[in-house]
Design a protein around this motif. Structure first.
Motif, PDB file in Angstrom:
ATOM      1  N   LEU A 184       0.910  -1.082  -0.022  1.00 50.80           N
ATOM      2  CA  LEU A 184      -0.002  -0.116  -0.003  1.00 50.80           C
ATOM      3  C   LEU A 184       0.794   1.390   0.060  1.00 50.80           C
ATOM      4  CD1 LEU A 184      -2.582   1.397   0.181  1.00 50.80           C
ATOM      5  CD2 LEU A 184      -2.837   1.019   2.629  1.00 50.80           C
ATOM      6  N   ARG A 185       1.979   1.273   0.624  1.00 51.42           N
ATOM      7  CA  ARG A 185       2.879   2.434   0.718  1.00 51.42           C
ATOM      8  C   ARG A 185       3.428   2.570  -0.628  1.00 51.42           C
ATOM      9  NH1 ARG A 185       5.910   0.736   4.452  1.00 51.42           N
ATOM     10  NH2 ARG A 185       7.262  -0.456   3.448  1.00 51.42           N
ATOM     11  N   GLN A 186       3.864   1.511  -1.344  1.00 53.67           N
ATOM     12  CA  GLN A 186       4.438   1.429  -2.802  1.00 53.67           C
ATOM     13  C   GLN A 186       3.372   2.245  -3.780  1.00 53.67           C
ATOM     14  OE1 GLN A 186       5.551  -2.165  -4.585  1.00 53.67           O
ATOM     15  NE2 GLN A 186       6.702  -1.238  -5.792  1.00 53.67           N
ATOM     16  N   ILE A 187       2.325   1.924  -3.449  1.00 53.47           N
ATOM     17  CA  ILE A 187       1.192   2.360  -4.627  1.00 53.47           C
ATOM     18  C   ILE A 187       0.948   3.835  -4.177  1.00 53.47           C
ATOM     19  CG2 ILE A 187      -1.035   1.996  -5.517  1.00 53.47           C
ATOM     20  CD1 ILE A 187      -0.821  -0.976  -4.268  1.00 53.47           C
ATOM     21  N   ALA A 188       0.742   4.095  -2.849  1.00 51.69           N
ATOM     22  CA  ALA A 188       0.400   5.523  -2.685  1.00 51.69           C
ATOM     23  C   ALA A 188       1.443   6.550  -2.837  1.00 51.69           C
ATOM     24  CB  ALA A 188       0.030   5.291  -1.055  1.00 51.69           C
ATOM     25  N   GLN A 189       2.735   5.990  -2.630  1.00 49.35           N
ATOM     26  CA  GLN A 189       3.737   6.912  -3.402  1.00 49.35           C
ATOM     27  C   GLN A 189       4.239   7.020  -4.613  1.00 49.35           C
ATOM     28  OE1 GLN A 189       6.829   4.999  -0.821  1.00 49.35           O
ATOM     29  NE2 GLN A 189       6.363   6.358   1.153  1.00 49.35           N
ATOM     30  N   TYR A 190       3.508   6.342  -5.429  1.00 52.98           N
ATOM     31  CA  TYR A 190       3.907   6.251  -6.766  1.00 52.98           C
ATOM     32  C   TYR A 190       3.839   7.453  -7.309  1.00 52.98           C
ATOM     33  CZ  TYR A 190       4.040   4.185 -11.649  1.00 52.98           C
ATOM     34  OH  TYR A 190       4.414   3.959 -12.786  1.00 52.98           O
ATOM     35  N   TYR A 191       2.960   8.032  -7.565  1.00 57.05           N
ATOM     36  CA  TYR A 191       2.853   9.309  -8.261  1.00 57.05           C
ATOM     37  C   TYR A 191       3.590  10.636  -7.298  1.00 57.05           C
ATOM     38  CZ  TYR A 191      -0.777   7.500 -11.302  1.00 57.05           C
ATOM     39  OH  TYR A 191      -1.606   6.863 -12.223  1.00 57.05           O
ATOM     40  N   PHE A 192       4.107  10.344  -6.308  1.00 53.59           N
ATOM     41  CA  PHE A 192       4.736  11.563  -5.608  1.00 53.59           C
ATOM     42  C   PHE A 192       6.280  11.115  -5.824  1.00 53.59           C
ATOM     43  CE2 PHE A 192       0.866  11.123  -3.302  1.00 53.59           C
ATOM     44  CZ  PHE A 192       0.212  12.282  -3.343  1.00 53.59           C
TER      45      PHE A 192
ATOM     46  N   ARG B  17      -0.215  23.438  -7.853  1.00 54.84           N
ATOM     47  CA  ARG B  17      -1.118  23.628  -6.989  1.00 54.84           C
ATOM     48  C   ARG B  17      -0.292  24.257  -5.681  1.00 54.84           C
ATOM     49  NH1 ARG B  17      -2.689  20.623 -10.333  1.00 54.84           N
ATOM     50  NH2 ARG B  17      -4.963  20.753 -11.279  1.00 54.84           N
ATOM     51  N   PRO B  18       0.692  23.775  -5.212  1.00 57.41           N
ATOM     52  CA  PRO B  18       1.516  23.861  -4.278  1.00 57.41           C
ATOM     53  C   PRO B  18       2.211  25.520  -4.473  1.00 57.41           C
ATOM     54  CG  PRO B  18       1.864  21.761  -4.229  1.00 57.41           C
ATOM     55  CD  PRO B  18       0.995  22.079  -5.596  1.00 57.41           C
TER      56      PRO B  18
ATOM     57  N   ILE C 147      -0.942  19.484   1.557  1.00 55.84           N
ATOM     58  CA  ILE C 147      -2.425  18.837   1.520  1.00 55.84           C
ATOM     59  C   ILE C 147      -3.010  18.808   0.294  1.00 55.84           C
ATOM     60  CG2 ILE C 147      -4.483  18.849   2.692  1.00 55.84           C
ATOM     61  CD1 ILE C 147      -2.978  19.625   5.379  1.00 55.84           C
ATOM     62  N   ALA C 148      -2.754  20.064  -0.283  1.00 53.37           N
ATOM     63  CA  ALA C 148      -3.556  20.370  -1.539  1.00 53.37           C
ATOM     64  C   ALA C 148      -3.064  19.197  -2.492  1.00 53.37           C
ATOM     65  CB  ALA C 148      -3.339  21.451  -2.022  1.00 53.37           C
ATOM     66  N   GLU C 149      -1.609  19.198  -2.671  1.00 51.22           N
ATOM     67  CA  GLU C 149      -0.950  18.195  -3.363  1.00 51.22           C
ATOM     68  C   GLU C 149      -1.609  16.862  -3.311  1.00 51.22           C
ATOM     69  OE1 GLU C 149       1.575  17.401  -6.950  1.00 51.22           O
ATOM     70  OE2 GLU C 149       0.311  19.055  -6.222  1.00 51.22           O
ATOM     71  N   MET C 150      -1.705  16.391  -2.151  1.00 43.13           N
ATOM     72  CA  MET C 150      -2.144  15.012  -1.811  1.00 43.13           C
ATOM     73  C   MET C 150      -3.420  14.682  -2.185  1.00 43.13           C
ATOM     74  SD  MET C 150      -0.310  14.549   1.876  1.00 43.13           S
ATOM     75  CE  MET C 150      -0.752  12.853   2.259  1.00 43.13           C
ATOM     76  N   ILE C 151      -4.368  16.052  -2.058  1.00 43.25           N
ATOM     77  CA  ILE C 151      -5.812  15.692  -2.547  1.00 43.25           C
ATOM     78  C   ILE C 151      -5.852  15.679  -3.825  1.00 43.25           C
ATOM     79  CG2 ILE C 151      -7.991  16.928  -2.541  1.00 43.25           C
ATOM     80  CD1 ILE C 151      -7.413  18.064   0.199  1.00 43.25           C
ATOM     81  N   HIS C 152      -5.146  16.387  -4.644  1.00 38.64           N
ATOM     82  CA  HIS C 152      -4.831  16.489  -6.053  1.00 38.64           C
ATOM     83  C   HIS C 152      -4.401  15.201  -6.704  1.00 38.64           C
ATOM     84  CE1 HIS C 152      -4.214  17.549 -10.019  1.00 38.64           C
ATOM     85  NE2 HIS C 152      -2.872  17.255 -10.417  1.00 38.64           N
TER      86      HIS C 152
ATOM     87  N   MET D 185      -4.633  10.210   4.954  1.00 37.86           N
ATOM     88  CA  MET D 185      -3.374  10.899   5.469  1.00 37.86           C
ATOM     89  C   MET D 185      -3.365  12.433   5.327  1.00 37.86           C
ATOM     90  SD  MET D 185      -1.547   8.279   6.925  1.00 37.86           S
ATOM     91  CE  MET D 185      -3.468   7.846   7.296  1.00 37.86           C
ATOM     92  N   ALA D 186      -3.828  12.916   4.385  1.00 34.75           N
ATOM     93  CA  ALA D 186      -3.988  14.316   4.173  1.00 34.75           C
ATOM     94  C   ALA D 186      -5.273  15.023   5.123  1.00 34.75           C
ATOM     95  CB  ALA D 186      -4.544  14.698   2.736  1.00 34.75           C
ATOM     96  N   SER D 187      -6.250  14.104   5.177  1.00 33.69           N
ATOM     97  CA  SER D 187      -7.111  14.470   6.504  1.00 33.69           C
ATOM     98  C   SER D 187      -6.441  14.703   7.725  1.00 33.69           C
ATOM     99  CB  SER D 187      -8.363  13.625   6.282  1.00 33.69           C
ATOM    100  OG  SER D 187      -9.058  13.452   5.284  1.00 33.69           O
ATOM    101  N   GLY D 188      -5.702  13.752   8.064  1.00 30.39           N
ATOM    102  CA  GLY D 188      -5.119  13.606   9.430  1.00 30.39           C
ATOM    103  C   GLY D 188      -4.063  14.810   9.566  1.00 30.39           C
ATOM    104  N   MET D 189      -3.212  15.324   8.294  1.00 36.52           N
ATOM    105  CA  MET D 189      -2.599  16.572   8.686  1.00 36.52           C
ATOM    106  C   MET D 189      -3.365  17.633   8.679  1.00 36.52           C
ATOM    107  SD  MET D 189       0.069  15.818   5.346  1.00 36.52           S
ATOM    108  CE  MET D 189       1.163  13.984   5.364  1.00 36.52           C
TER     109      MET D 189
END
Length: 390
Positions: free
Chosen positions: A95-103, A111-112, A143-148, A189-193
């Motif tokens: 899950l970490r690998q997939i979530a980080q893939y576009y970052f 947006r940032p 957070i904006a970049e994570m939501i996007h 994770m963005a919501s937590g931040m």
């Protein structure tokens, strides 16, 4: 109660994504059936590129030797993607690998950049230099970049995309279900931040972004039967899917600066107008740019059944477009017919003119701020947006 509403919005967005991909099966539809397999649209594209004049604008040309927005806020955004990836580490390895893939740092981070330019411009206007405020504003940009990016993950599943940024898309590598979960995880994770900022108004503003994303996606599912309502429907959908995130992020950093309601409105309206222009230019590029320029097959929106601004303007001249819009270009030859009619109409030029109007309105908003390099950079961003084709 605010945090509860935020979580509800997040879950609603995730549920919508699941419902929208349920009819797609195991990925039998892909972008391979878009323009890359349609020679007639490829031929039309070459005609369009010579028929449409370059984007020009009434937005004043920025002064020479003024640093770009990216250069001005680069120190603020240093380590942006590393910080986001770090925030996504506390989970299972796959899950970490997939979530980080576009970052991976290959995104434009527009947006940032907009968010931090607005933050710095407002701070300058208010003489606000508190380090704690600036750190929280940086979190808004993150957070904006994570939501996007979470929305991109979900969009790639919904659209059964094959690639993004010249790399295989998450759904191609890991499948629909795991990709949806990864997008949900990024939003969580963005919501937590966001909650940890402990600012109720900021939480409410960015929670509205999540609600708008849900509603915008739902609006995109259907077409208005009444042709007189279609452009209003398109405009509202465009705000919710694209401009809302930029507008509320700009307002959120102004709140953290201590801005009053008037100043918050300036920040919001700049983000709104720029976001609307951004989507209009993107819709235009879908007709006149190459696949390499836009990172997806051209005319992809038509093949996905979407009637964007150029098509809606063209329909005002060619009424035969209306039934095609209603059936979402699903019958053989619909996309090709729509493409030709858009080319023959003034739809592309009117789309440019509307984008120019939004950019001029955005510049009018930031003109009310105290002159500074950051304020000028916000003007430059509007100018650059209108010249993406150059």
């Amino acid at each position: 109660m605010v945090v509860s509403a935020r979580i509800t919005n997040f879950l609603a967005y995730s549920s919508l994504t699941v419902s929208r991909v349920s009819h797609l099966g195991n990925g039998s539809l892909r972008y391979q059936w878009l323009l890359s397999r349609n020679t007639s649209l490829l031929q039309l594209r070459s005609k369009i590129q010579t028929a449409v004049p370059s984007i020009t604008s009434n937005v004043s040309v920025p002064k020479e030797n003024i640093p770009t927005a990216d250069a001005l806020v680069r120190p603020d955004l240093e380590g942006l993607y590393e910080d986001i990836r770090e925030g996504l580490t506390n989970t299972q390895p796959e899950l970490r690998q997939i979530a980080q893939y576009y970052f991976n740092g290959e995104g434009k981070a527009i947006r940032p950049v907009i968010t931090m330019c607005m933050a710095r411009a407002i701070n300058y206007h208010l003489d606000q230099n508190a380090p704690g405020v600036i750190q929280k504003q940086k979190k808004i940009a993150q957070i904006a970049e994570m939501i996007h990016t979470a929305s991109l993950v979900h969009d790639d599943v919904i659209d059964v995309a094959d690639s993004r940024r010249s790399r295989p898309s998450v759904n191609i590598l890991w499948g629909q279900k795991k990709s949806i979960i990864a997008g949900d995880f990024i939003l969580a994770m963005a919501s937590g931040m966001l909650a940890r900022l402990q600012n109720q108004q900021v939480i409410i503003l960015l929670s509205q972004v999540l609600a708008d994303l849900v509603q915008g996606e739902f609006m995109q599912l259907g077409a208005r039967e009444n042709k007189d309502e279609r452009f209003a429907h398109y405009s509202e959908k465009t705000f919710k899917k694209t401009a809302s995130l930029i507008a509320y992020s700009c307002q959120a950093v102004s709140v953290l600066s201590g801005a009053d309601s008037t100043l918050q409105s300036i920040a919001f309206q700049y983000g709104r107008q720029l976001g609307m222009a951004f989507q209009l230019v993107d819709d235009l590029l879908d007709f006149i740019a190459t696949s390499a320029q836009v990172g997806k097959p051209v005319a992809a929106d038509l093949r996905l059944g979407l009637a964007t601004a150029p098509v809606l303007f063209a329909a005002q001249k060619f009424s035969e477009l209306n039934p095609l819009i209603m059936r979402r270009f699903q019958e053989p030859g619909d996309a090709e017919t729509a493409f030709r009619l858009v080319l023959r109409s003034d739809g592309l030029q009117r789309t440019k003119e509307l984008a120019r109007q939004y950019c001029n309105d955005a510049v009018t908003q930031v003109a009310q701020l105290t002159p500074s390099p950051y304020q000028q950079a916000l003007v430059t961003l509007a100018h650059q947006l209108l010249h993406r084709m150059k």
